[in-house]
Design a protein around this motif. Structure first.
Motif: not given
Length: 443
Positions: A387-394
């Motif tokens: 979720p950290v990567y997902s949120n950062a890329f979003l």
């Protein structure tokens, strides 16, 4: 030329006529690409007090294409000449137009029109103004000025100016009549006028006639590749009332694969809307393969998309990525490779390369790659959800693409500090990649 310049200075001394010759010689040097030599000569003359040299030097400083571009120096020179050379005001107005924000143009608009109404010499500047701010000002306001040119018999200049805009009804009839027997030097602008008249959705018969005329001119070498390309671009320019995709494609087909760049732009539009069973798809792929064999790299992107969708060829993801790899210096191919790999279509061993390709594409301004990365790290598909990567890329996608950023990226707000840290790291890596072509570093 430089010897002639210095010799003429020595021989003429302070005679103004000779100084004008020296200024003209310096301008000629500048046009020939000897910018530094020309600037030095003009600076020397300007320092000796010659006003003609100051005016020429100001024009060089005011040109953003020059290495010596300095609007501050240009403004200083122009202002020092206002009492002697009233046309120096035009230079100041050009400088202002080059730096002003669109929402602050009202005062400049009034000043340029005042100059035209009082001195009758600001029409070229008005044309530039309306070209730049066509969405904010009605180009038909120029009709009275262009009508004056028509009335004076200067239809060539009126045509040249009118060809910069969508149809100006008040002079359209006169210019169309002129174009029936226009001299060769005006033919390109006449073809522009013909295209401009078709950009709004006109009758098919009228459009077909305009296309046929341009095609015949190209066949007879009255128009070259680049001129036809310039006509095609009019069809999708907002300044001309566009986009008219069908007209753009029809004009691009005149040169076909003889102009690969124009061909690629138009074929991407045409191919997108063709049904799979259309024989035209096979013709397009055959052209693309020929261009690819000749070294035109973007053609591999189109061929890869054809294999991806099975449109015009037998569907094959492996063939698709093979072609995209042959174009992997291009950001679009990088994105397509990454998107295909992270879906796991070609095996889990390609998941990490897929992430790498998407990051590479994102750092080359393919912002949608960040959205694809966000989904990959959210949904998994063989990639461990993060979720950290997902949120950062979003977050990066919404910020860099101009899309509205969601107030809450997901329910796990405890990761917000980490997300922001990764966002900042990726921005730095993106800038470094673009400036220095540095090696990608995954957050």
């Amino acid at each position: 030329m430089s010897l002639r310049l210095s010799t003429s200075l020595l021989a003429c001394g302070l005679l103004s006529g000779c100084v004008i010759d020296d200024v003209n010689n310096s301008k000629h040097l500048h046009k020939q690409g000897n910018s530094s030599e020309a600037e030095n000569a003009l600076s020397r003359l300007a320092n000796e007090g010659y006003l003609e040299a100051k005016l020429a030097l100001a024009a060089i400083y005011a040109d953003p294409r020059e290495e010596t571009y300095s609007p501050e120096n240009a403004e200083e020179l122009y202002r020092s000449l206002l009492d002697v050379y009233p046309k120096a005001e035009l230079g100041l107005l050009k400088l202002e137009m080059a730096s002003i924000e669109e929402n602050e143009t009202g005062d400049l608009y009034r000043k340029i029109w005042h100059r035209q109404n009082t001195s009758k010499d600001a029409l070229p500047l008005l044309i530039s103004f309306y070209k730049r701010y066509y969405s904010s000002y009605d180009v038909n306001e120029l009709a009275p000025e262009l009508n004056k040119l028509v009335a004076e018999g200067n239809l060539s200049l009126a045509l040249k100016y009118a060809a910069n805009f969508s149809t100006i009804d008040a002079i359209n009839t006169d210019l169309n009549q002129y174009c029936l027997n226009a001299p060769q030097e005006d033919r390109l602008n006449c073809y522009k006028l013909a295209v401009i008249n078709q950009v709004p959705n006109q009758g098919e018969q009228s459009k077909f006639a305009a296309i046929s005329e341009i095609k015949e001119a190209y066949t007879q070498d009255d128009l070259n590749n680049q001129e036809v390309a310039s006509l095609a671009q009019l069809a999708r320019s907002q300044r001309y009332g566009g986009p008219n995709s069908s007209l753009f494609v029809a004009l691009a087909q005149i040169t076909g694969a003889d102009n690969p760049i124009l061909w690629y732009q138009a074929i991407n539009i045409e191919y997108r809307y063709l049904p799979k069973e259309s024989p035209r798809t096979q013709e397009i792929i055959a052209q693309a393969k020929q261009l690819a064999d000749q070294g035109y790299t973007p053609a591999h992107i189109l061929i890869g998309k054809a294999y991806q969708k099975g449109k015009g060829v037998q569907q094959s993801y492996q063939n698709a990525v093979n072609h995209w790899h042959q174009a992997d210096s291009l950001p679009e191919a990088q994105y397509l490779l990454g998107e295909t790999y992270v879906k796991g279509i070609l095996g889990k061993e390609n998941l990490q390369p897929g992430v790498d390709w998407l990051i590479k594409a994102a750092r080359s301004n393919q912002d949608k790659a960040y959205l694809t990365l966000s989904k990959a790290f959210k949904d998994g598909n063989g990639i461990i959800p993060n979720p950290v990567y997902s949120n950062a890329f979003l977050s990066l996608y919404h910020e860099l693409s101009g899309k509205e950023r969601p107030s809450v990226l997901d329910e796990k707000t405890s990761f917000s500090a980490q997300v922001q840290q990764l966002v900042e790291r990726e921005k730095i890596a993106r800038i470094a990649s673009q400036k220095n072509n540095s090696k990608d570093v995954t957050p």
